[in-house]
Design an enzyme around this catalytic site. Structure first.
Site, PDB file in Angstrom:
ATOM      1  CB  SER A  87      -0.919   0.003   1.123  1.00 50.77           C
ATOM      2  OG  SER A  87      -2.015   0.930   1.021  1.00 50.77           O
ATOM      3  NE  ARG A  89      -9.264   2.801   9.029  1.00 50.25           N
ATOM      4  CZ  ARG A  89      -8.176   2.238   8.837  1.00 50.25           C
ATOM      5  NH1 ARG A  89      -7.526   2.871   7.787  1.00 50.25           N
ATOM      6  NH2 ARG A  89      -7.662   1.197   9.397  1.00 50.25           N
ATOM      7  CG  ASP A 136      -6.232  -3.070  -4.773  1.00 50.58           C
ATOM      8  OD1 ASP A 136      -6.978  -1.935  -4.293  1.00 50.58           O
ATOM      9  OD2 ASP A 136      -4.947  -3.163  -4.404  1.00 50.58           O
ATOM     10  CG  HIS A 175      -5.603  -1.967  -0.956  1.00 54.33           C
ATOM     11  ND1 HIS A 175      -4.603  -1.660  -1.904  1.00 54.33           N
ATOM     12  CD2 HIS A 175      -5.223  -1.081   0.007  1.00 54.33           C
ATOM     13  CE1 HIS A 175      -3.458  -1.069  -1.397  1.00 54.33           C
ATOM     14  NE2 HIS A 175      -3.973  -0.773  -0.176  1.00 54.33           N
ATOM     15  CG  ASP A 176      -7.412  -3.836   3.879  1.00 54.26           C
ATOM     16  OD1 ASP A 176      -6.496  -3.151   3.641  1.00 54.26           O
ATOM     17  OD2 ASP A 176      -8.108  -3.367   4.803  1.00 54.26           O
TER      18      ASP A 176
END
EC number: 2.3.1.31
Length: 334
Positions: free
Chosen positions: A148, A205, A285, A314-315
């Site tokens: 990232s 967030r 992603d 993505h995570d």
């Protein structure tokens, strides 16, 4: 422990045993200031870092993600430990909180307070601070690994410190932000500007978490309701926002996302990289689509591309690494 170094090239070695309960701290750039890309000069830069393994002249440097810190043992257990890609029995592993971070290193808020306003930071600035830390530890050659934001920072290391970087692993990161990624960060910073003091950071967030996952991932993990009348995904996003606001600084969030958005190396810059690089894309992603990551890898003369197949977006490099540790370990050992 805090050590004070007279200059960024000091060879002082910190020999205490690594303390996994908290970072070590060193003060750099006392004699000669750090020159930032924005033109400012900084002195007395504090850097918080962890080390794992026996100190030596070659090391593996881990670069953390946007809201991460230097405690690799806490957030990347699939990679750090006996028999894993980062094995302290065989390797000297270093991770530092980046310049502008809020986990022990001189923070964006501190810089703003001493410089009468926000100080624009670049990923190259962060690489220069990291290099000064490695100089202080006696490290002369380094393997770099980041995911990232850490992956984007690895690109900055390849460009800023070509004589130091032996090889690099870049996971789930492009060489430069697309309009899509910049737009997401712009929305996040706008939320912070409109509601400073923590509420805006919670919304930032939530925006980010949606880009870190995928529709299929959320359908599998956040369907239905956990509280009557409240969708599970709503509870999840509120929880993630509250959790980050309790531990992270909004000025750091703005400074680091701005630095990522501003990092725009040219194709010629990437073609000049001589180190071997493993670039990893993630099939689902949304933040950094695999095709985008693969295209950046193609600009590097000595890059191998591998794709992690996962529904978790993505995570996935944290949630669902699958064969990723083995791939990375084989590359680092080659």
């Amino acid at each position: 422990m805090t050590a004070v170094l007279a200059g960024h090239a000091s060879a002082l070695l910190l020999t205490e045993e690594p303390d996994c309960s908290g970072p070590q701290t060193v003060v750099l750039f006392r004699r000669e200031p750090l020159l930032l890309d924005c033109g400012r000069a900084l002195s007395d830069v504090r850097v918080a870092f962890h080390t794992y393994g026996t100190p030596r002249a070659d090391a593996t440097l881990v670069l953390h993600a946007l809201t991460g810190d230097s405690a690799v043992h806490e957030w990347w257990p699939d990679f750090l430990g006996a028999g894993r890609p980062l094995d302290p029995a065989d390797d000297y592993v270093v991770c530092a909180n980046v310049l502008g971070g809020c986990a022990g290193t001189t923070s964006a808020a501190e810089l703003a307070a001493t410089c009468s306003g926000p100080v624009p930071l670049s990923l190259r600035d962060m690489a220069r601070v990291g290099r000064a830390l490695l100089d202080s530890l006696g490290v002369r050659r380094v393997r770099v690994i980041g995911a990232s934001m850490g992956g984007m920072l690895a690109y900055a290391w390849l460009l800023e410190c070509p004589d130091l970087v032996e090889k690099a692993v870049i996971i789930g990161a492009p060489a430069r932000h697309s309009p899509w990624a910049i737009g997401l960060n712009t929305a996040a910073r706008s939320a912070i500007a409109l509601a400073p003091g923590g509420e805006g950071l919670k919304v930032a967030r939530q925006i980010a978490m949606l880009s870190y996952r995928s529709p299929e991932s959320l359908s599998r993990t956040q369907a239905g309701q956990r509280v009557p009348g409240v969708p599970a995904v709503t509870s999840y996003l509120h929880y993630q926002g509250e959790k980050l606001a309790a531990r992270f600084d909004e000025q750091t969030y703005c400074a680091l996302t701005w630095a990522m958005d501003a990092f725009q190396p040219s194709s010629a810059d990437l073609k000049a990289v001589r180190a071997p690089v493993l670039v990893v894309g993630i099939s689902s992603d949304l933040l950094y689509p695999a095709a985008e990551v693969r295209a950046c890898a193609a600009e590097l003369p000595h890059a191998d591309y591998w794709e992690l197949g996962s529904i978790h977006g993505h995570d996935a490099f944290l949630m669902d690494p699958q064969d990723l540790p083995e791939r990375v370990g084989a590359f680092l050992r080659s």
